[in-house]
Design a protein around this motif. Structure first.
Motif, short mmCIF file in Angstrom:
data_model
loop_
_atom_site.label_atom_id
_atom_site.label_comp_id
_atom_site.label_asym_id
_atom_site.label_seq_id
_atom_site.Cartn_x
_atom_site.Cartn_y
_atom_site.Cartn_z
N LEU A 383 -11.70 -2.87 4.28
CA LEU A 383 -10.59 -2.15 3.66
C LEU A 383 -9.38 -2.28 4.58
O LEU A 383 -9.51 -2.07 5.79
N LEU A 384 -8.28 -2.66 4.02
CA LEU A 384 -7.03 -2.74 4.79
C LEU A 384 -5.97 -1.96 4.04
O LEU A 384 -5.63 -2.29 2.91
N TRP A 385 -5.50 -0.89 4.65
CA TRP A 385 -4.51 -0.04 3.99
C TRP A 385 -3.30 0.08 4.88
O TRP A 385 -3.41 0.26 6.09
N SER A 386 -2.14 -0.06 4.27
CA SER A 386 -0.92 0.06 5.04
C SER A 386 0.04 0.95 4.29
O SER A 386 0.28 0.77 3.10
N ASP A 387 0.58 1.92 4.99
CA ASP A 387 1.55 2.84 4.43
C ASP A 387 2.83 2.07 4.07
O ASP A 387 3.13 1.06 4.67
N LEU A 392 1.61 3.27 9.30
CA LEU A 392 0.21 3.37 9.73
C LEU A 392 -0.60 2.28 9.04
O LEU A 392 -0.46 2.05 7.85
N THR A 393 -1.43 1.62 9.81
CA THR A 393 -2.32 0.61 9.24
C THR A 393 -3.76 1.00 9.56
O THR A 393 -4.07 1.34 10.70
N VAL A 394 -4.60 0.98 8.54
CA VAL A 394 -6.01 1.31 8.73
C VAL A 394 -6.85 0.12 8.32
O VAL A 394 -6.68 -0.43 7.23
N LYS A 395 -7.72 -0.32 9.23
CA LYS A 395 -8.65 -1.41 8.91
C LYS A 395 -10.06 -0.87 9.11
O LYS A 395 -10.37 -0.34 10.19
N ALA A 396 -10.88 -1.00 8.11
CA ALA A 396 -12.27 -0.55 8.22
C ALA A 396 -13.20 -1.66 7.78
O ALA A 396 -12.91 -2.39 6.83
N ILE B 60 15.55 -3.76 7.09
CA ILE B 60 15.57 -2.55 7.93
C ILE B 60 14.79 -1.47 7.19
O ILE B 60 15.12 -1.09 6.07
N LEU B 61 13.72 -1.01 7.83
CA LEU B 61 12.88 0.02 7.23
C LEU B 61 13.27 1.37 7.83
O LEU B 61 13.33 1.51 9.05
N ILE B 62 13.54 2.32 6.97
CA ILE B 62 14.00 3.63 7.46
C ILE B 62 13.01 4.68 6.97
O ILE B 62 12.78 4.81 5.76
N ASP B 63 12.42 5.41 7.89
CA ASP B 63 11.42 6.40 7.47
C ASP B 63 12.09 7.74 7.15
O ASP B 63 13.31 7.88 7.21
N SER B 64 11.27 8.73 6.81
CA SER B 64 11.82 10.02 6.36
C SER B 64 12.59 10.73 7.47
O SER B 64 13.38 11.62 7.19
N ALA B 136 3.20 -3.76 -5.29
CA ALA B 136 2.96 -3.60 -3.84
C ALA B 136 4.27 -3.79 -3.07
O ALA B 136 5.18 -4.48 -3.51
N ALA B 137 4.29 -3.17 -1.90
CA ALA B 137 5.50 -3.23 -1.07
C ALA B 137 5.73 -4.65 -0.59
O ALA B 137 4.81 -5.31 -0.10
N PHE B 138 6.97 -5.13 -0.72
CA PHE B 138 7.33 -6.46 -0.24
C PHE B 138 7.60 -6.37 1.26
O PHE B 138 8.51 -5.67 1.69
N LEU B 139 6.78 -7.04 2.05
CA LEU B 139 6.91 -7.06 3.50
C LEU B 139 6.97 -5.64 4.07
O LEU B 139 7.69 -5.37 5.02
N GLY B 140 6.23 -4.73 3.45
CA GLY B 140 6.15 -3.37 3.97
C GLY B 140 7.36 -2.51 3.67
O GLY B 140 7.51 -1.42 4.22
N SER B 141 8.24 -3.00 2.80
CA SER B 141 9.48 -2.27 2.56
C SER B 141 9.41 -1.44 1.28
O SER B 141 8.39 -1.41 0.60
N ASP B 142 10.52 -0.79 0.92
CA ASP B 142 10.58 -0.05 -0.34
C ASP B 142 10.76 -0.98 -1.53
O ASP B 142 10.60 -0.55 -2.67
#
Lengths: 455, 284
Positions: A383-387, A392-396, B60-64, B136-142
């Motif tokens: 399982l690979l989950w990324s916020d 946060l990245t979780v790998k199980a 640029i990723l900006i968190d809460s 799904a998020a593109f490259l971890g972005s919004d």
């Protein structure tokens, strides 16, 4: 009076309500509009391209939560590694056709063999207390438009399986610890000439290696000493590289819409050491020679990626059962093996990649004398989950291993505090029954924490 | 004499050209006014994005808590008639450096799934990944993959909800689109978008603002494209931002800044081959 008061109160109440409602409405409207407001970016150096070179330092604390037991150098619960490492990579483009890259790591374990009865040799200290590991040192040369050569030390990973070595027979693995190493440190480099010819439909890879070595093994008495069961024998154990130092690997890959299929052929040295000869003065372990023919494939359909791998390892030396060990002092018996993997990745659930692979291993011939069954089954779930924003990245992983080797559970969390600094934690739990080959390593559960600073 | 002639000539040209210009503007305005919502979105979809391009960008990723993290990437794109090929190579931060992503975005008429691959330098391995999870998020972005690859024209019903609204001094249509009833499940599954309102600039058919209602309860995303300029003849937004909100509160946001872009520079085909990803990462 009462009426007047009530009327005034009602009026005030009404006025307040209207005002409040207006405020709420205004606030809602304002909130909504704000989301279209231009966000200021407050980032320096955006106009400069980052350096092509990369460095990081990493500090790792590893705590053994159980005592490994008799025969191991660590006898108590406690820290088993306090490791500092530095990693560097430098790339350089010489011309349009030639570029080069060097990547290496150096490790220092501050508590190596601390409180151990075993006195390490200078060679062991240089290999494990202070460890230097070359990852890449190669030249990339474009010979023609379609032919390319990568020449030098390089890591080559083929195949689809993450749990079983079927087609991934080029790079030796780091078995110093079992599934505790960072992913980037699992495979080791080999000195090789790697020719590639790519078109949109086909890719041909030809690899020639020289003196590529074997899997990195833990030393005497270490928690994953692979020869722990033989340490009571009077003879010392010796490890040798293969006699035939040249290995050949060929891969032909066909890409079609949504998928690919590869045919892999190899004449290689087994990266797992096997007994070559047992004499009164010494047990000699070395790499046997075997041939590999394998097919791998991946296919993407909707939210699924299906993966499969099928391979035959011809003339592979296999470990005999403990009771038959003395029957094979001139070398372990050779068998043909059919190995297979079928699995998938699924991405349809909340930024998560769920992966499953099932493994089957069939050993030909009479297997009564072997330490493994004729048919062995294994599985691996990941399982690979990324916020979002990748905070946060979780790998199980849960692995049921082939060769009666039990189960391993692994949980890894990583959190970047800044772009340059991340912290992480790793928990590895080993579950081996008495009948499992890896039973001696059942008490090696660890909890690790680490920090990594990139610069 | 010459000067007079010149002035006369110029005046004559003006006399002749002005009515023509006015006429063409009127015709254009009339044509634009008669366009249906679908026609407008078809024009948005068909807008020239260049045969190929090479760009250096920053995400640029900006968190809460307004903490900003920057990742820089080099991007290549090339049009192939039936598909567009795209490659992104991460230049920073260090733990993502040399990660390479390739996508083949097939035209809807091809009726086949898009294809994607990821090269992870830590593993030295190219992995085929599913490109159908466009939510799904593109490259971890919004930004989701759906936001980046654009909408599929045939998936939606469109309607104009406002004929004219000014955004940054430009007249825009406000168009709302929702998945067609027959495709609703598929669209929700792949994009996660329930409904979108978009502001389209009338002069260049460019989406400058969007409000996207997500399938997850209370989640709405707000998109803005600014610094829209014509570069090498192609209209390009040099700054795009996406804000994710939940119950009217900002969760996090991302900004995509194009630092440098060149169109029509001649991008080779090799760079889009999945089996070349590792070498492409080393060469860039």
């Amino acid at each position: 009076m009462l009426f007047k008061l009530t009327a005034t109160a009602l009026l005030r109440c009404y006025a307040t309500s209207v005002l409040l409602a207006c405020c709420i409405l205004h606030s809602a409207a304002a909130n909504s509009d704000d989301f279209f407001a231009d966000i200021d970016v407050n980032v320096d150096n955006l106009n400069q391209l980052p350096s092509p070179n990369k460095w990081f330092v990493r500090q790792l604390l590893s705590y053994g939560v159980e005592a490994p037991g008799q025969g191991f150098s660590r006898s108590e619960v406690g820290f088993n590694k306090i490791e500092t490492s530095i990693h560097g990579e430098v790339s350089y483009t010489f011309s349009e056709r030639i570029s080069g890259r060097i990547e290496a790591e150096a490790f220092y374990d501050a508590i190596y063999r601390l409180d151990s009865d075993i006195q390490p040799s200078a060679q062991e200290l240089s290999e494990f207390e202070t460890r230097f590991q070359l990852r890449d040192a190669y030249l990339d040369i474009s010979l023609t438009e379609q032919w390319h050569l990568r020449l030098g030390h390089q890591i080559i990973a083929w195949g689809q399986s993450d749990a079983v070595v079927i087609a991934d027979v080029i790079a030796p693995h780091n078995n110093y610890t079992l599934l505790q190493a960072d992913l980037r440190d699992v495979r080791l480099q080999v000195p090789a000439a790697h020719f590639t010819r790519s078109t949109s439909d086909f890719t041909l890879d030809m690899v020639l290696t020289y003196d590529a070595g074997f899997n990195q093994l833990a030393p005497l008495g270490n928690e994953f000493d692979p020869f722990i069961a033989l340490r009571d024998l009077p003879q010392p154990l010796a490890q040798y590289n293969a006699d035939n130092k040249i290995e050949y690997f060929v891969r032909l890959k066909h890409n079609f819409h949504g998928g690919d299929v590869s045919l892999i052929m190899a004449e290689a040295n087994n990266n797992t050491l096997t007994l070559q000869q047992a004499k009164a003065e010494q047990l000699s372990f070395s790499q046997d020679r075997f041939s590999v023919l394998a097919l791998t494939s991946s296919l993407s359909q909707g939210l699924w990626v299906y993966k499969a791998e099928l391979g035959v390892h011809h003339n592979k030396s296999l470990m005999p059962a403990a009771t038959k060990f003395n029957h094979y002092l001139g070398g372990w018996p050779q068998h043909d093996q059919l190995l297979s993997m079928a699995g998938f990745d699924y991405v349809g659930w909340r930024n998560t990649t769920l992966s499953l692979e099932l493994n089957l291993q069939h050993t030909a011939g009479d297997t009564d004398a072997l330490s493994i069954d004729k048919n062995e089954y294994g599985a691996m779930f990941s399982l690979l989950w990324s916020d979002t924003n990748e905070k946060l990245t979780v790998k199980a992983n849960a692995i049921s291993m082939l060769d009666n080797n039990g189960r391993i559970f692994r949980l890894n969390l990583e959190y970047p505090l800044t772009d340059a600094f991340k912290v992480g934690g790793l928990l590895v739990h080993y579950h081996f029954n008495q009948s499992d080959t890896l039973y001696p390593y059942r008490n090696n559960d660890v909890v690790q924490i680490y920090g990594q600073y990139d610069f | 004499m010459k000067k007079k002639n010149f002035v006369s000539g110029r005046t004559l040209s003006c006399w002749l050209l002005t009515p023509l210009l006015l006429l063409s503007v009127l015709v254009s305005a009339t044509e634009n006014n008669s366009l249906s919502a679908r026609d407008i979105m078809a024009q948005v979809d068909a807008r020239d994005e260049g045969e190929n391009s090479v760009a250096t960008s920053a995400m640029i990723l900006i968190d809460s808590r307004n903490r900003q993290r920057v990742r820089q990437l080099k991007q290549y794109a090339k049009e192939y008639g039936d598909k567009q090929k795209y490659m992104a190579h991460f230049l920073s931060p260090a733990d993502l450096k040399d990660t390479v992503y390739i996508n083949y975005d097939w035209n809807a008429s091809a009726d086949v799934d898009d294809e994607s691959w990821l090269f992870l330098p830590a593993l030295n391995k190219v992995k085929r990944i599913s490109s159908e999870d466009r939510s799904a998020a593109f490259l971890g972005s919004d930004f989701s993959y759906a936001d980046i690859s654009g909408f599929e024209l045939e998936w939606y019903d469109y309607r104009i909800i406002k004929e004219s609204e000014m955004v940054d001094g430009h007249d825009c249509w406000v168009i709302e689109y929702e998945p067609k009833a027959a495709l609703r499940d598929k669209v929700l599954r792949t994009t996660g978008d329930v409904k979108t309102q978009t502001w389209v600039r009338k002069d260049i058919f460019f989406q400058v603002k969007s409000k996207i209602w997500k399938a997850r309860a209370g989640e709405i995303k707000y998109f803005m494209a600014t610094d829209v300029e014509q570069i090498d003849g192609i209209w390009t937004a040099q700054k795009m931002q996406m804000i994710t909100t939940k119950n009217d509160k900002r969760q996090h946001s991302s900004i995509f800044l194009i630092q440098d872009i060149n169109y029509g520079v001649g991008v080779g085909d090799d760079i889009f081959l999945p089996d070349n990803m590792q070498r492409a990462a080393a060469m860039n």
